[in-house]
Design an enzyme around this catalytic site. Sequence first.
Site, PDB file in Angstrom:
ATOM      1  N   HIS A 157      26.187  91.964 103.977  1.00  0.00           N
ATOM      2  CA  HIS A 157      24.980  92.330 103.218  1.00  0.00           C
ATOM      3  C   HIS A 157      24.668  91.302 102.126  1.00  0.00           C
ATOM      4  O   HIS A 157      24.025  91.623 101.124  1.00  0.00           O
ATOM      5  CB  HIS A 157      25.107  93.721 102.592  1.00  0.00           C
ATOM      6  CG  HIS A 157      25.475  94.796 103.569  1.00  0.00           C
ATOM      7  ND1 HIS A 157      24.555  95.431 104.362  1.00  0.00           N
ATOM      8  CD2 HIS A 157      26.690  95.325 103.888  1.00  0.00           C
ATOM      9  CE1 HIS A 157      25.170  96.322 105.120  1.00  0.00           C
ATOM     10  NE2 HIS A 157      26.467  96.268 104.861  1.00  0.00           N
ATOM     11  N   SER A 278      11.400  66.278  95.043  1.00  0.00           N
ATOM     12  CA  SER A 278      10.129  66.909  94.700  1.00  0.00           C
ATOM     13  C   SER A 278       9.170  65.859  94.158  1.00  0.00           C
ATOM     14  O   SER A 278       9.580  64.917  93.475  1.00  0.00           O
ATOM     15  CB  SER A 278      10.360  67.993  93.642  1.00  0.00           C
ATOM     16  OG  SER A 278       9.138  68.388  93.044  1.00  0.00           O
ATOM     17  N   LYS A 284      15.008  67.666  91.406  1.00  0.00           N
ATOM     18  CA  LYS A 284      15.203  68.446  92.631  1.00  0.00           C
ATOM     19  C   LYS A 284      15.892  67.659  93.748  1.00  0.00           C
ATOM     20  O   LYS A 284      15.666  66.462  93.928  1.00  0.00           O
ATOM     21  CB  LYS A 284      13.858  68.959  93.161  1.00  0.00           C
ATOM     22  CG  LYS A 284      13.173  69.983  92.293  1.00  0.00           C
ATOM     23  CD  LYS A 284      13.933  71.297  92.220  1.00  0.00           C
ATOM     24  CE  LYS A 284      13.997  72.007  93.544  1.00  0.00           C
ATOM     25  NZ  LYS A 284      12.670  72.391  94.060  1.00  0.00           N
ATOM     26  N   GLU A 291      15.876  73.576 106.201  1.00  0.00           N
ATOM     27  CA  GLU A 291      14.706  74.449 106.157  1.00  0.00           C
ATOM     28  C   GLU A 291      13.788  74.199 107.351  1.00  0.00           C
ATOM     29  O   GLU A 291      13.231  75.141 107.929  1.00  0.00           O
ATOM     30  CB  GLU A 291      13.946  74.230 104.849  1.00  0.00           C
ATOM     31  CG  GLU A 291      14.697  74.742 103.629  1.00  0.00           C
ATOM     32  CD  GLU A 291      14.036  74.368 102.317  1.00  0.00           C
ATOM     33  OE1 GLU A 291      14.521  74.823 101.273  1.00  0.00           O
ATOM     34  OE2 GLU A 291      13.030  73.617 102.338  1.00  0.00           O
TER      35      GLU A 291
END
Length: 458
Positions: A157, A278, A284, A291
């Site tokens: 979970h 970024s 970043k 992704e």
Amino acid sequence: MSSKAWGGRFSEQPEAWVDEFNASIHFDKTLIQYDVQGSIAHATMLAKQGIISDTDCDQIIEGLNAILADYEQGKLALDVSLEDIHLNIEHELIKRIGDAGGRLHTGRSRNDQVATDMHLYTKAEVSQLIDLIISFQQTIVKIAESHIDTIMPGYTHLQRAQPISFAHHILTYYWMLERDKSRFQDSLKRIDISPLGAAALSGTTYPIDRHETQSLLDFSTIYENSMDAVSDRDYIVETLHNISLTMVHLSRFAEEIIFWSSAEANFITLSDAFSTGSSIMPQKKNPDMAELIRGKVGRTTGNLMSMLMTLKGLPLAYNKDMQEDKEGLFDAVHTLKGSLRIFEGMIDTMTVNVDHLQETVYNDFSNATELADYLVNKNVPFRNAHEIVGKIVLWAIQHNVYLLDVPLEQYQSAHESIEPDIYNYLKPENCISRRISHGSTGQEAVKKQLEIIKQNLN
């Protein structure tokens, strides 16, 4: 009069935009090497059967090889008005060698021709996918061997559950890929079948030898029913399914990579080569490759659904709808091949933050089950032990400590059987080492798992 290969009964030419809509040359040019391969086998068989002369056969083979070489060197112009790669090659062959080129299509239809091309393409690409999966598995095994003793929190979970070996966790994906590999290997039995010689749907009156072309093209067997040969796309659906499921597994792994590389987890550090930055936030470092792989599952699953919907209402035998079998398959194959290569490179170059992982499992309650097991070993029924430990955890939370920090008197007030050895018992490394069941996270069990893997990895 129409200039089409099928234009004898037509008196008008379609407009250019109709040709564009009807054509598949933009994507089925991918099949050119397989179309040439199939045509050479067909011509060789025709000559052996005395249907065309040896001279014509030699001219055809020489012409086809020259056309393929010109295409590979960027010297062959493809014409959308000729619809597909098959008619483009045939038109070019006739232009180069004359009447001999026009004899190539004897005893053959575009229906069995394209089906043959697709079987050859799918067989070759599935074999490459299997090789890429094996390579990825080998990288996973290499990482696992280096991290048998590396401890990390295991989750259910997405909540801390129990301490586990990092090797054990990553080997889970080895076994997912093993099932994927097995599905692809099994599917080759249904891909490796020759439809050549089925013609349009009913076979041919020419004395062709389908077993000869089967042998020349290295197919394991042939379709026994000519209508099935030209209408079957099950092997494409199966390949798309296998690709989709493999991509789902990669997506699950990608999700973990994304989480592990976050500042909140900091379990791993990705190489700069597999990260991006970024345009506005200079600090970043984004796990974009993971992704993208996660996002591309929508494409591969969509290709599977599209193929199923294309087939669901088709009568026998061939229908133009089947032209839609190619783009989705080509895209799905390309997507999975790229995803496997990227993912292997991404994990091969990542850094596992061992010290932080160790620190993490010392600062959570993932050893709570061990405390319950400790009480069970003191003859406390598990359900009672579960309740006792739950109350100890609540006390620890209220006092902002973890189980290794709970005072002995507090433990003994919860149950008199708890002794000073509880602190050694609850150390995460000892929690793992006591896992001795087959397939468990204990170091010895993981080593045994790796032995089994090495016996089977090929």
